[in-house]
Design a protein around this motif. Structure first.
Motif, PDB file in Angstrom:
ATOM      1  N   SER A   1     -24.957 -78.467  80.744  1.00  0.00           N
ATOM      2  CA  SER A   1     -25.157 -79.422  79.784  1.00  0.00           C
ATOM      3  C   SER A   1     -26.320 -78.932  78.693  1.00  0.00           C
ATOM      4  N   THR A   2     -26.051 -77.598  78.475  1.00  0.00           N
ATOM      5  CA  THR A   2     -26.736 -76.890  77.303  1.00  0.00           C
ATOM      6  C   THR A   2     -26.494 -76.962  76.079  1.00  0.00           C
ATOM      7  N   TYR A   3     -27.296 -77.375  75.086  1.00  0.00           N
ATOM      8  CA  TYR A   3     -26.948 -77.203  73.654  1.00  0.00           C
ATOM      9  C   TYR A   3     -27.214 -75.932  72.770  1.00  0.00           C
ATOM     10  N   THR A   4     -26.293 -75.418  72.240  1.00  0.00           N
ATOM     11  CA  THR A   4     -26.247 -74.275  71.497  1.00  0.00           C
ATOM     12  C   THR A   4     -26.515 -74.686  70.190  1.00  0.00           C
ATOM     13  N   TYR A   5     -27.220 -74.238  69.245  1.00  0.00           N
ATOM     14  CA  TYR A   5     -27.292 -74.393  67.856  1.00  0.00           C
ATOM     15  C   TYR A   5     -27.063 -73.414  66.815  1.00  0.00           C
ATOM     16  N   LEU A   6     -26.165 -73.268  65.894  1.00  0.00           N
ATOM     17  CA  LEU A   6     -25.729 -72.635  64.663  1.00  0.00           C
ATOM     18  C   LEU A   6     -26.451 -72.957  63.447  1.00  0.00           C
ATOM     19  N   LEU A   7     -27.384 -72.300  63.050  1.00  0.00           N
ATOM     20  CA  LEU A   7     -27.886 -72.264  61.674  1.00  0.00           C
ATOM     21  C   LEU A   7     -27.418 -71.023  60.610  1.00  0.00           C
ATOM     22  N   GLY A   8     -26.781 -71.570  59.422  1.00  0.00           N
ATOM     23  CA  GLY A   8     -26.675 -70.538  58.646  1.00  0.00           C
ATOM     24  C   GLY A   8     -27.142 -70.636  57.122  1.00  0.00           C
ATOM     25  N   ASP A   9     -27.139 -69.899  56.522  1.00  0.00           N
ATOM     26  CA  ASP A   9     -27.535 -69.867  55.044  1.00  0.00           C
ATOM     27  C   ASP A   9     -26.359 -69.608  54.135  1.00  0.00           C
ATOM     28  N   SER A  10     -25.866 -70.520  53.574  1.00  0.00           N
ATOM     29  CA  SER A  10     -24.495 -70.229  52.715  1.00  0.00           C
ATOM     30  C   SER A  10     -24.586 -69.400  51.861  1.00  0.00           C
ATOM     31  N   ALA A  11     -25.646 -69.264  51.172  1.00  0.00           N
ATOM     32  CA  ALA A  11     -25.790 -68.225  50.046  1.00  0.00           C
ATOM     33  C   ALA A  11     -25.761 -66.647  50.491  1.00  0.00           C
ATOM     34  N   SER A  12     -26.386 -66.558  51.570  1.00  0.00           N
ATOM     35  CA  SER A  12     -26.302 -65.172  52.125  1.00  0.00           C
ATOM     36  C   SER A  12     -25.448 -64.713  53.142  1.00  0.00           C
ATOM     37  N   SER A  13     -24.881 -65.962  53.614  1.00  0.00           N
ATOM     38  CA  SER A  13     -24.185 -65.821  54.899  1.00  0.00           C
ATOM     39  C   SER A  13     -24.806 -65.394  56.470  1.00  0.00           C
ATOM     40  N   ASP A  14     -26.090 -65.237  56.305  1.00  0.00           N
ATOM     41  CA  ASP A  14     -26.877 -64.856  57.292  1.00  0.00           C
ATOM     42  C   ASP A  14     -26.868 -66.122  58.365  1.00  0.00           C
ATOM     43  N   ALA A  15     -26.879 -65.952  59.587  1.00  0.00           N
ATOM     44  CA  ALA A  15     -27.177 -66.966  60.718  1.00  0.00           C
ATOM     45  C   ALA A  15     -27.758 -66.566  61.790  1.00  0.00           C
ATOM     46  N   VAL A  16     -28.514 -67.522  62.456  1.00  0.00           N
ATOM     47  CA  VAL A  16     -28.996 -67.623  63.756  1.00  0.00           C
ATOM     48  C   VAL A  16     -28.469 -68.488  64.888  1.00  0.00           C
ATOM     49  N   LEU A  17     -28.415 -68.224  65.857  1.00  0.00           N
ATOM     50  CA  LEU A  17     -27.705 -68.879  67.075  1.00  0.00           C
ATOM     51  C   LEU A  17     -29.136 -69.295  68.143  1.00  0.00           C
ATOM     52  N   ILE A  18     -29.278 -70.547  68.544  1.00  0.00           N
ATOM     53  CA  ILE A  18     -30.365 -70.808  69.136  1.00  0.00           C
ATOM     54  C   ILE A  18     -29.722 -71.259  70.647  1.00  0.00           C
ATOM     55  N   ASP A  19     -30.230 -70.828  71.703  1.00  0.00           N
ATOM     56  CA  ASP A  19     -30.054 -70.956  72.927  1.00  0.00           C
ATOM     57  C   ASP A  19     -28.369 -70.831  73.306  1.00  0.00           C
ATOM     58  N   PRO A  20     -27.862 -69.475  73.193  1.00  0.00           N
ATOM     59  CA  PRO A  20     -26.678 -69.355  73.518  1.00  0.00           C
ATOM     60  C   PRO A  20     -26.219 -69.077  74.854  1.00  0.00           C
ATOM     61  N   VAL A  21     -25.141 -69.555  75.403  1.00  0.00           N
ATOM     62  CA  VAL A  21     -24.873 -69.442  76.694  1.00  0.00           C
ATOM     63  C   VAL A  21     -23.727 -68.200  77.050  1.00  0.00           C
ATOM     64  N   PHE A  22     -23.980 -67.380  78.171  1.00  0.00           N
ATOM     65  CA  PHE A  22     -23.243 -66.325  78.514  1.00  0.00           C
ATOM     66  C   PHE A  22     -21.808 -66.621  78.475  1.00  0.00           C
ATOM     67  N   GLU A  23     -21.334 -67.725  79.283  1.00  0.00           N
ATOM     68  CA  GLU A  23     -20.092 -67.735  79.386  1.00  0.00           C
ATOM     69  C   GLU A  23     -19.148 -68.188  78.203  1.00  0.00           C
ATOM     70  N   ASN A  24     -19.866 -68.779  76.934  1.00  0.00           N
ATOM     71  CA  ASN A  24     -19.414 -69.154  75.679  1.00  0.00           C
ATOM     72  C   ASN A  24     -19.756 -68.086  74.814  1.00  0.00           C
ATOM     73  N   GLU A  25     -19.992 -67.052  74.966  1.00  0.00           N
ATOM     74  CA  GLU A  25     -20.104 -65.882  73.789  1.00  0.00           C
ATOM     75  C   GLU A  25     -18.914 -65.480  72.936  1.00  0.00           C
ATOM     76  N   ARG A  26     -17.667 -65.919  73.666  1.00  0.00           N
ATOM     77  CA  ARG A  26     -16.562 -65.626  72.890  1.00  0.00           C
ATOM     78  C   ARG A  26     -16.443 -66.815  71.702  1.00  0.00           C
ATOM     79  N   ARG A  27     -16.583 -67.798  72.295  1.00  0.00           N
ATOM     80  CA  ARG A  27     -16.335 -69.168  71.490  1.00  0.00           C
ATOM     81  C   ARG A  27     -17.439 -69.168  70.239  1.00  0.00           C
TER      82      ARG A  27
END
Length: 369
Positions: A13-39
């Motif tokens: 029941s963990t939420y993972t959050y993707l935040l990206g800057d459309s101008a530069s295409s840089d992104a960060v991911l908050i609280d990724p889960v091991f089993e969901n790395e491919r996703r």
């Protein structure tokens, strides 16, 4: 423009959050889960982003972080609190530090209490904050292990989160009821543990008498997360059957955001030309009239319409790898799901189908030039 996605892991029941800057295409991911790395990596790729960092809100006790795996795949830096005492981190964050992604940033705010190393991440314009486990929707994280403290959590939430603008949206690390987002105003008014007229004494008395059992995976997850998710062996640190299935050992495959294994047309052509390429079963799941229409079909492909696949799967050799093919890749993607249900472990979809194959100028049989 901000690119924002909220992802969910049903097991923890963990939420993972993707935040990206459309101008530069840089992104960060908050609280990724091991089993969901491919996703997660597939989503980053499909959105045309470059993952610059993974940010954990704390050393989790209920799941293993995907930070180390994503660093291997994407080259992203691993970041979390300096107070966490972890190995393998690239940057240890303190209160007030900023993590840039393009022209945007999140500010790390120390919010100890659930654990002593909890951080919340506040978006630069204070329109969003990511609270990990310290503040949940109409609740909060427990305070009875990993140097937790009810008194510290009370002050952390009130001073660092509920002090944000009332309209600021709050995104928690977990929710067990299907709720996705709340706001500062809502939690100030309606949080039964921390809102309204609840004072520190009320809160600590409540939290110190919860009497909850420790998380089932705590003894596995915490040591793994102190390594930022690096496995001690090639297998999943949760001691499952392993992160990568045998599906990827026979061809250069990729897994898309929808969870479908795919092979690109030029790579399939090269694989078929290899010495052991004849071992691959080519399954064309179009209708009979399409098999010899203008697009043609691949040499050696077997016609097996999608409508008949489930009932005729036993005719195929489940020990041999299979590639499913259709006009555009849509029907053949569903075919991979049906074959996996039938026991096929090595199966992939031809990305883009016959349309992509022909666009690449690759040879066909029975098709028009």
């Amino acid at each position: 423009m901000l690119i924002f996605r909220q992802l969910f892991d049903p097991t923890s029941s963990t939420y993972t959050y993707l935040l990206g800057d459309s101008a530069s295409s840089d992104a960060v991911l908050i609280d990724p889960v091991f089993e969901n790395e491919r996703r997660d990596a597939a989503l980053v790729h499909e959105l045309g982003l470059r993952l610059v960092a993974t940010l954990d809100t704390h050393v989790h006790a209920d799941h293993v972080t995907g930070a180390w795996l994503l660093k291997q795949r994407c080259g992203s830096q691993i970041m979390l609190a300096q107070a966490s005492g972890v190995q393998n981190a690239d940057r240890l964050l303190q209160h007030g530090d900023r993590v840039m992604f393009g022209q945007r940033f999140v500010e790390a705010r120390a919010t100890p209490g659930h654990t002593n190393s909890c951080l919340s991440y506040v978006l630069d314009d204070q329109s969003k904050a990511f609270t990990g486990d310290c503040l949940l929707i109409r609740g909060c994280g427990r305070t009875d292990f990993q140097q937790g403290s009810a008194a510290r959590l009370y002050h952390s939430v009130h001073e660092q989160i509920l002090s944000l603008p009332g309209a600021c949206l709050l995104y928690p690390g977990h929710d067990y009821r299907g709720l996705t987002v709340t706001s500062v105003d809502e939690e100030r008014r309606y949080n039964p543990r921390l809102g309204g007229a609840v004072n520190e004494q009320d809160f600590t008395g409540y939290m110190n008498n919860l009497g909850l059992p420790h998380p089932k995976l705590m003894d596995v997850a915490v040591p793994a997360n102190l390594r930022c998710g690096e496995p001690q062996s090639p297998l999943n640190p949760m001691s499952s059957a392993g992160h990568h299935s045998g599906n990827v050992d026979w061809a250069p495959l990729t897994c898309n955001f929808g969870g479908i294994w795919e092979i690109q047309a030029p790579l399939l052509y090269e694989r078929l030309a290899a010495k052991d390429g004849a071992d691959i079963q080519l399954l064309d799941v179009r209708e009979p009239e399409e098999f010899s229409d203008v697009l043609g079909h691949l040499h050696g492909a077997r016609l097996l319409p999608l409508s008949e696949l489930a009932s005729r799967a036993a005719e195929l050799d489940a020990s041999r790898p299979a590639v499913t093919i259709c006009r555009s890749g849509a029907r053949s993607a569903q075919a991979t799901v049906l074959l996996q249900k039938a026991g096929f472990q090595r199966v992939a979809n031809l990305h883009g189908g016959m349309l992509r194959w022909r666009a690449e100028g690759l040879p066909v049989e029975a098709g028009a030039l």
